[in-house]
Design an enzyme around this catalytic site. Structure first.
Site, PDB file in Angstrom:
ATOM      1  N   TRP A   1       0.783  -0.988   0.055  1.00 25.69           N
ATOM      2  CA  TRP A   1       0.034   0.050  -0.119  1.00 25.69           C
ATOM      3  C   TRP A   1       0.770   1.213  -0.104  1.00 25.69           C
ATOM      4  CZ3 TRP A   1      -0.372  -3.878   3.519  1.00 25.69           C
ATOM      5  CH2 TRP A   1       0.297  -3.752   4.792  1.00 25.69           C
TER       6      TRP A   1
ATOM      7  N   GLU B   1      -5.428   0.423   6.241  1.00 28.61           N
ATOM      8  CA  GLU B   1      -5.805   1.006   7.373  1.00 28.61           C
ATOM      9  C   GLU B   1      -6.904   0.322   8.199  1.00 28.61           C
ATOM     10  OE1 GLU B   1      -3.827   3.099   8.997  1.00 28.61           O
ATOM     11  OE2 GLU B   1      -2.587   3.710   7.723  1.00 28.61           O
TER      12      GLU B   1
ATOM     13  N   GLN C   1      -5.926  -3.140  14.766  1.00 28.47           N
ATOM     14  CA  GLN C   1      -5.679  -4.425  15.712  1.00 28.47           C
ATOM     15  C   GLN C   1      -5.121  -5.847  14.910  1.00 28.47           C
ATOM     16  OE1 GLN C   1      -6.858  -4.476  19.313  1.00 28.47           O
ATOM     17  NE2 GLN C   1      -5.768  -2.540  18.416  1.00 28.47           N
TER      18      GLN C   1
ATOM     19  N   LEU D   1      -9.984 -13.258   8.852  1.00 27.45           N
ATOM     20  CA  LEU D   1      -9.227 -11.996   9.486  1.00 27.45           C
ATOM     21  C   LEU D   1      -9.888 -11.675  10.817  1.00 27.45           C
ATOM     22  CD1 LEU D   1      -6.682 -10.375   8.848  1.00 27.45           C
ATOM     23  CD2 LEU D   1      -8.217  -8.561   7.452  1.00 27.45           C
TER      24      LEU D   1
ATOM     25  N   TYR E   1     -12.712  -9.691  13.640  1.00 29.29           N
ATOM     26  CA  TYR E   1     -13.302  -8.250  13.901  1.00 29.29           C
ATOM     27  C   TYR E   1     -14.059  -7.970  12.477  1.00 29.29           C
ATOM     28  CZ  TYR E   1     -10.822  -7.379  17.985  1.00 29.29           C
ATOM     29  OH  TYR E   1     -10.298  -7.389  19.401  1.00 29.29           O
TER      30      TYR E   1
ATOM     31  N   TYR F   1      -8.034   7.707  14.930  1.00 34.07           N
ATOM     32  CA  TYR F   1      -6.839   7.393  14.483  1.00 34.07           C
ATOM     33  C   TYR F   1      -7.088   7.314  12.624  1.00 34.07           C
ATOM     34  CZ  TYR F   1      -3.533   4.479  12.119  1.00 34.07           C
ATOM     35  OH  TYR F   1      -2.474   3.976  11.482  1.00 34.07           O
TER      36      TYR F   1
ATOM     37  N   ASP G   1      -1.891   5.659  17.212  1.00 36.05           N
ATOM     38  CA  ASP G   1      -2.383   4.488  17.439  1.00 36.05           C
ATOM     39  C   ASP G   1      -1.483   3.691  18.526  1.00 36.05           C
ATOM     40  OD1 ASP G   1       0.148   3.911  16.264  1.00 36.05           O
ATOM     41  OD2 ASP G   1      -0.422   2.478  14.930  1.00 36.05           O
TER      42      ASP G   1
ATOM     43  N   CYS H   1      10.725   0.296  18.476  1.00 33.79           N
ATOM     44  CA  CYS H   1      10.352   0.608  19.807  1.00 33.79           C
ATOM     45  C   CYS H   1       9.321  -0.390  20.097  1.00 33.79           C
ATOM     46  CB  CYS H   1       9.744   2.050  19.926  1.00 33.79           C
ATOM     47  SG  CYS H   1       9.448   2.621  21.662  1.00 33.79           S
TER      48      CYS H   1
ATOM     49  N   CYS I   1      16.865  -0.651  21.611  1.00 32.51           N
ATOM     50  CA  CYS I   1      17.123   0.896  21.888  1.00 32.51           C
ATOM     51  C   CYS I   1      18.323   1.267  21.006  1.00 32.51           C
ATOM     52  CB  CYS I   1      16.951   1.066  23.218  1.00 32.51           C
ATOM     53  SG  CYS I   1      15.539   0.994  24.070  1.00 32.51           S
TER      54      CYS I   1
ATOM     55  N   CYS J   1      17.914   2.936  17.841  1.00 27.64           N
ATOM     56  CA  CYS J   1      16.953   3.920  17.681  1.00 27.64           C
ATOM     57  C   CYS J   1      17.514   5.291  17.428  1.00 27.64           C
ATOM     58  CB  CYS J   1      15.897   3.818  19.132  1.00 27.64           C
ATOM     59  SG  CYS J   1      14.667   5.016  19.371  1.00 27.64           S
TER      60      CYS J   1
END
Length: 348
Positions: free
Chosen positions: A20, A33, A38, A76, A78, A116, A134, A188, A195, A198
């Site tokens: 995408w 999106e 989730q 998938l 939900y 979001y 998010d 993260c 770290c 980062c």
DNA sequence: AAGACGTGGCG
DNA sequence: TCGCCAAGTCT
């Protein structure tokens, strides 16, 4: 250098190439999106491909049947996301002349699009200055800035939204939002954050304090409800009876087998005395062919304890409100994973 | 505004 | 193993 600039240039050199991101247009950004709500990238990827193949344009998605959309979404989870995806496509077709709306409030008004997703689409597709917050961004912000507020309360959400708003790169909001999310997804991490790789380690409050593991914080602990499903795999000749679930409860409008639910574990003998059994069979002759193992299907807020009883009925019997379907047509209907896993054991 | 809504991967 | 969680939204 500003924090957002450091993360932005890190993003430029470390971003993943995702389908995408190849040819960004509102329809595909929106689709990705919704799929990724989730949901992990690896889990959603094949569904994104499937949708763009079956419904190459927003118009084709809007004109498709809900069953066709649910079938593409099968597995998938939900499933209201699929309902809302379909409804939003029809809204855009009918009320926006088929053109994806380009202002924040119109985007936000579409079903399945919350704060979001509206900010993500507005910034990625239209370069509008909205900060998308998010789960990744909660993590990044709470650690860098040392925000202890719980992320699952309304006041905590406001705190993080305000922090995100003030950090937003208003020149390149699309890149900024993707950079924040990508940093949360690749570096993260919830456990074992990387770290050492980062770009903002030197100005990260949690790293300095050595408490990345403690952030972000949450309040709620979910309670699990137990449900007991007794599915009847009723075969008549070479057909199996199936039925569409209703729009409420889990698995809205997906297909399943005749179901008797009990509040506690129950044996077949008990079921045969129930009102539901009488309604299904009203005294007709049934033959029990076999009894499946017990399935434990874990959902986020309930444990489904399921068993399948394979039953044969005579040719002269018809089950009202159900549809008799041969096994080679099962793939025309969207079933929950639980039913699919039972089907898989039948093939053996 | 707290709770519901899937599935699969991971330590 | 099993609890946690992964690019949230809706009611």
């Amino acid at each position: 250098m500003q924090v957002s600039q450091l993360i932005g240039s890190w993003y430029d050199s470390h971003k993943r190439s995702l389908p995408w991101r190849e040819n960004p247009e509102p329809y595909r950004i929106w689709l990705s999106e919704i799929i990724l709500q989730q949901t992990r990238v690896n889990q959603g990827m094949p569904y994104y491909t499937r949708f763009t193949e079956r419904f190459p344009t927003l118009r084709e998605l809007a004109d498709a049947s809900l069953d066709a959309v649910l079938l593409a979404w099968e597995g998938l989870g939900y499933y209201n996301r699929a309902h809302n995806l379909h409804r939003a496509a029809q809204t855009i077709r009918d009320e926006h002349q088929g053109i994806f709306p380009s202002d924040y409030s119109s985007i936000r008004a579409l079903p399945g699009i919350g704060d979001y997703t509206a900010a993500a689409i507005a910034s990625l597709a239209f370069n509008l200055p909205y900060a998308a917050v998010d789960g990744n961004v909660y993590r990044v912000l709470s650690r860098i800035l040392g925000i202890p507020d719980p992320v699952d309360t309304s006041s905590g959400k406001k705190t993080f939204q305000n922090a995100a708003n003030s950090l937003l790169d208003r020149q390149l909001p699309g890149r900024h939002n993707q950079a924040m999310i990508e940093l949360g997804a690749l570096v993260c991490l919830p456990k074992n954050p990387q770290c050492s790789s980062c770009p903002v380690q030197h100005c990260c409050w949690a790293f300095k304090e050595g408490i990345t593991r403690e952030l972000p914080t949450k309040n709620k602990k979910s309670r699990i409800r137990n449900r007991y499903f007794h599915y009847l795999a009723i075969w008549q000749d070479h057909n199996l009876y199936i039925k569409q679930r209703n729009a409420k409860d889990i698995w809205p409008m997906l297909y399943e087998l005749p179901l008797i639910e009990t509040p506690h574990p129950a044996e077949l003998e008990t079921l045969m005395l129930s009102r539901e059994w009488q309604t299904l069979f009203h005294g007709t002759k049934v033959t029990l062919l076999n009894t499946s193992r017990s399935y434990l299907h874990k959902l986020s807020h309930q444990h489904i304890h399921a068993r399948f009883y394979k039953i044969k009925v005579e040719p002269d019997y018809t089950l009202e409100e159900y549809r008799a379907v041969p096994a080679d047509e099962f793939n025309r209907y969207a079933f929950p994973k639980l039913i699919l896993s039972y089907f898989n054991t039948m093939k053996q």
